[in-house]
Design an enzyme around this catalytic site. Structure first.
Site, short mmCIF file in Angstrom:
data_model
loop_
_atom_site.label_atom_id
_atom_site.label_comp_id
_atom_site.label_asym_id
_atom_site.label_seq_id
_atom_site.Cartn_x
_atom_site.Cartn_y
_atom_site.Cartn_z
N VAL A 76 -35.83 -6.79 42.99
CA VAL A 76 -37.18 -6.19 43.03
C VAL A 76 -37.85 -6.40 41.67
O VAL A 76 -37.26 -6.11 40.63
CB VAL A 76 -37.11 -4.66 43.30
CG1 VAL A 76 -38.51 -4.06 43.35
CG2 VAL A 76 -36.36 -4.37 44.59
N ASP B 120 -41.59 -9.95 52.23
CA ASP B 120 -40.86 -9.89 50.95
C ASP B 120 -41.14 -8.54 50.26
O ASP B 120 -40.20 -7.85 49.82
CB ASP B 120 -41.34 -11.06 50.07
CG ASP B 120 -40.68 -11.07 48.71
OD1 ASP B 120 -39.50 -11.43 48.63
OD2 ASP B 120 -41.35 -10.70 47.72
N LYS C 10 -38.57 -5.22 49.44
CA LYS C 10 -38.47 -4.63 48.09
C LYS C 10 -38.77 -3.14 48.12
O LYS C 10 -38.07 -2.36 47.48
CB LYS C 10 -39.41 -5.38 47.14
CG LYS C 10 -38.92 -6.81 46.86
CD LYS C 10 -39.98 -7.62 46.16
CE LYS C 10 -39.48 -9.02 45.83
NZ LYS C 10 -40.57 -9.94 45.42
N1 HSE Z 1 -41.50 -14.90 46.42
C1 HSE Z 1 -41.24 -13.77 45.58
C2 HSE Z 1 -42.56 -13.35 44.94
C3 HSE Z 1 -40.24 -14.16 44.54
O1 HSE Z 1 -43.53 -14.11 45.02
O2 HSE Z 1 -42.64 -12.25 44.40
C4 HSE Z 1 -39.70 -13.01 43.76
O3 HSE Z 1 -39.02 -12.08 44.57
#
Ligand code: HSE
Length: 403
Positions: free
Chosen positions: A128, A197, A201
């Protein structure tokens, strides 16, 4: 001498290799005098021109069966075979450190319990916020607090894209290509732009804060694909910016409200000035109040910096589990989507009279697209906002406003 292995020689993996090599003296000092050396790099690709090509292997068993290897950096990403490899390594008594948020969010409960059982460590600082220290501060420095709220910019790629749209008027697609070229984006950038993503997190952070597994599938998630330059320009007119926010509120009844969504962020919020690939996480504790963690959220060396810090910590705690964990809740801990009220920024082709008739009190924004009305509602529940906006002639966009 502590021997480490790196699984995955992509952007982050090559950064881990470089830091272990280039900062060897510094790492040794910080690992209580124990030198740290890379013994293996696992990758399915060939690197015939690499200066230390003898380190490369395609066989995971080389690492698993080598009793000299005490810590492994899993920076390969994806669920499989990362899950199976991590499980085998922990079972065999090796510590594993990772930047793999998908794996931690999906199998963290099981892998953390396994690490505890085997008296080794499973660390995930880089999962994270890239290079930002956030896992250890939440686990250690804020441990005296009941966490009340987390609001963060948790994805560098989308923040970079939104920033390019705001500052340079660049199109969404051009900005995404830039982020990919700079190594920020996921292999499949849909995970970035559709919010998955950031969702993983915020699930990790809420699990850590509550001590209970938060299933990321239970977090309503919306990405930035519908955000247009007009939305961005309207926000500017309101002294605000649009950011993809990972949000969690820990309610008094023990339930957790969590969402990932683009939000209008007023310029007086510290989150509004977080530009480019930078991430920021604002954590509110009942004793400390607001604290903000800020730094590079993606990229080779920033992310590798957090991975290598975990390697050092693992070397310092060989056969001493730090017992970071969360457990499956006995009942549903997720709050109803209506339990948190937001104000909404709405663009519509309907007129002011109808808008006032439906929403009552609201604040109009000078319109920048002809034929449209734009306004901000009073705080209301999501179903209220949906029901009322359903009565408008045509809704062009509807975006939550971060309070
Ligand atoms: N693809 C992710 C971002 C990478 O752009 O934050 C880091 O976790």
């Amino acid at each position: 001498m502590a021997k480490a292995a790196i699984m995955g020689y992509g952007t982050v993996g090559s950064g881990v290799y470089e830091i272990i090599k280039n900062n060897a003296e510094k790492l040794k000092k910080n690992a209580n005098g124990e030198p740290i050396e890379t013994k293996y790099i696992l990758d399915i690709r060939d690197f015939p021109d690499h200066k230390e090509k003898h380190l490369f292997t395609k066989d995971f068993n080389d690492i698993l069966n080598d009793s000299e290897v005490s810590v492994v950096a899993e920076v390969m990403g994806g669920l499989h075979p990362a899950y199976e490899f991590t499980k085998s390594l922990l079972e065999s008594g090796k510590s594993v450190v990772t930047s793999n948020k998908e794996l931690v969010a999906t199998y963290g409960t099981e892998l953390l319990a396994l690490a505890r059982e085997k008296n080794v460590n499973y660390f995930f600082e880089a999962s994270v916020g890239g290079g930002i220290p956030i896992i250890r501060p939440m686990h250690q420095c804020l441990t005296a607090n009941n966490i009340i709220r987390i609001a963060g910019i948790l994805n560098g790629t989308t923040n970079y894209i939104l920033n390019q749209m705001i500052k340079s008027g660049q199109t969404f697609d051009a900005a995404l290509k830039d982020a990919q070229a700079k190594g920020f984006a996921e292999r499949n950038p849909a995970a970035d732009i559709e919010g998955h993503d950031a969702c993983r997190k915020i699930a990790i952070l809420t699990s850590l804060a509550s001590g209970l597994t938060v299933d990321y599938n239970d977090i309503e998630t919306k990405g930035i694909t519908d955000i247009t330059l007009d939305d961005v320009n309207y926000a500017a007119q309101m002294d605000a910016v649009i950011k993809l926010i990972g949000f969690a509120e820990f309610q008094e009844d023990g339930k957790i409200y969590s969402i990932v969504s683009p939000m209008v962020v007023k310029n007086d919020s510290p989150l509004s000035g977080v530009d480019g690939v930078m991430n920021a996480i604002m954590v509110t504790g009942d004793c400390v109040g607001n604290v903000m963690f800020y730094g590079a959220g993606a990229g080779k060396l920033p992310t590798a910096s957090a991975v290598v810090a975990d390697v050092v910590d693992a070397v310092k705690h060989i056969e001493r589990s730090k017992k970071i964990m969360w457990v499956e809740p006995k009942e549903n801990i997720m709050a109803n989507s209506d339990s948190k009220k937001f104000a909404y920024f709405i663009r519509t082709t309907d007129n002011a009279e109808n808008i006032r008739g439906i929403f009552g009190k609201c604040e109009f924004v000078d319109n920048i697209v002809s034929g449209e009305s734009a306004f901000v509602t009073e705080p209301m529940s999501q179903s209220d906002a949906e029901e009322k906006s359903g009565k408008l002639k045509d809704v062009v966009s509807m975006i939550k406003v971060l309070d």
